[in-house]
Design an enzyme around this catalytic site. Sequence first.
Site, mmCIF file in Angstrom:
data_model
loop_
_atom_site.group_PDB
_atom_site.id
_atom_site.type_symbol
_atom_site.label_atom_id
_atom_site.label_comp_id
_atom_site.label_asym_id
_atom_site.label_seq_id
_atom_site.Cartn_x
_atom_site.Cartn_y
_atom_site.Cartn_z
ATOM 1 N N TYR A 141 0.809 -1.221 0.000
ATOM 2 C CA TYR A 141 0.000 0.000 0.000
ATOM 3 C C TYR A 141 0.842 1.271 0.000
ATOM 4 O O TYR A 141 0.301 2.375 -0.146
ATOM 5 C CB TYR A 141 -0.969 0.002 1.183
ATOM 6 C CG TYR A 141 -2.218 -0.796 0.893
ATOM 7 C CD1 TYR A 141 -3.181 -0.306 0.013
ATOM 8 C CD2 TYR A 141 -2.421 -2.042 1.461
ATOM 9 C CE1 TYR A 141 -4.320 -1.040 -0.275
ATOM 10 C CE2 TYR A 141 -3.560 -2.788 1.175
ATOM 11 C CZ TYR A 141 -4.500 -2.281 0.305
ATOM 12 O OH TYR A 141 -5.631 -3.006 0.005
ATOM 13 N N GLU A 227 -7.399 -27.505 12.116
ATOM 14 C CA GLU A 227 -7.419 -26.938 10.764
ATOM 15 C C GLU A 227 -8.320 -25.725 10.653
ATOM 16 O O GLU A 227 -7.902 -24.659 10.191
ATOM 17 C CB GLU A 227 -7.871 -27.998 9.746
ATOM 18 C CG GLU A 227 -8.002 -27.446 8.333
ATOM 19 C CD GLU A 227 -8.611 -28.424 7.349
ATOM 20 O OE1 GLU A 227 -8.888 -28.004 6.205
ATOM 21 O OE2 GLU A 227 -8.831 -29.603 7.706
ATOM 22 N N ASP A 280 -9.728 -32.087 8.536
ATOM 23 C CA ASP A 280 -10.769 -32.780 7.777
ATOM 24 C C ASP A 280 -10.169 -34.016 7.110
ATOM 25 O O ASP A 280 -8.978 -34.029 6.754
ATOM 26 C CB ASP A 280 -11.347 -31.867 6.694
ATOM 27 C CG ASP A 280 -12.236 -30.772 7.259
ATOM 28 O OD1 ASP A 280 -12.698 -30.908 8.406
ATOM 29 O OD2 ASP A 280 -12.464 -29.776 6.542
#
Length: 399
Positions: A141, A227, A280
């Site tokens: 930026y 996770e 997962d």
Amino acid sequence: MEEHSLCSTETAAGNKASFRETSLSGQESHVPRFYLLICVINSLCFSSEVLEAIENVIQGVVQSLGQKKAPVLTVANRTDWRNIEFKDSVGLQMIPGCTSKQIRSDCPQSARRFALMLKILSMIYKMVQSNTYATKRDIYYSDTQLFGSQSAVDQIINDISCMLKIPRRSLHVLATTKGFVAGNLSFTEEDGTKVNCTCSATAVTVPSNVQGIKNLTSHAKFILIVEKDATFQRLLDDDFFNKVSPCIMITGRGVPDLNTRLLVRKLWDSFQIPIFTLMDADPHGVEIMCVYKYGSVSMSFEAHHLTVPSVKWLGLLPSDLERLNICKDALIPFTKQDENKLASIQKRPYIACQPLWKRELEIMAASKLKAEIQVLTSLSSDYLSRVYLPNKLQFGGWL
């Protein structure tokens, strides 16, 4: 000294404002003066090395111009598997004498990148000189039109770190943090702020300046890497880190950022307690676990500071789905992308030394089904924290 307590100068650090000037004013008064003096001397010596490394690059550019040659910057091919070797004790690391690519100033395809690398080298040099810091986002930026995109800045900073053979945090460039930590852990931030994760009703943001934290203390028996943020928050709501056994919970909220990986490594170095992952049961979750344990190809040049080869796979295992009689209607069919991702993971060098992992991946590949951790709620709403994790931890159900 209390169990699992540590006083350290090489840790993670506070989530403070960018372009911040550091000082010794944040140090606690009980720290011996000679200790502070040593820290200052070490910092100055390393800063001198960083400045010298940048000066050598610029000197090479100037010499090329003096010889009426087009200046060139040489960087390693960080994403090429041919430049990577696997060591069980380290993970994925870059080989010596790896292949490289040239960023030429006289080539239309790379001239802009050459200029941007010099621009960011100049910014880093000024920050190291003035002992100030900036995030990658701050750098972008500072001139969005010049840099074009955040990803361009990120890649250039990693290339510079690799080219100079200096860790990114030593370049005074901080990464924006997205991870959270909770549980039996306390530490002191760079400015002297004391953080007690145990007392927090909500999670604490992973610090953004790895070098700044000190006085890490914990009585945790293990570390649990989660996770997803949703699962992490559910375990936090269930007060999991106090009910079963004192522990530290940490999440990178998906693919972990650099600060989360650095903190996991720091916790391992500090406390030497077991580290488990809760992911997962799908290729994406396995990939994330492998990043924590073995590292990534793109950051292999920093493997010694980031990887934790002792990480264990606690769940959700593909074999758990059948063992727990999870209804197939609750499982999700593989996509083509899932199949390709899993096939890629199965070919990686570290899978060959993990026969139990290999078997789990074969089960996943044969079923072509995946499951999120939330599938356990089909058994009961609190099955994860009340039954699944306690049983796994008690009876050694990890790989």
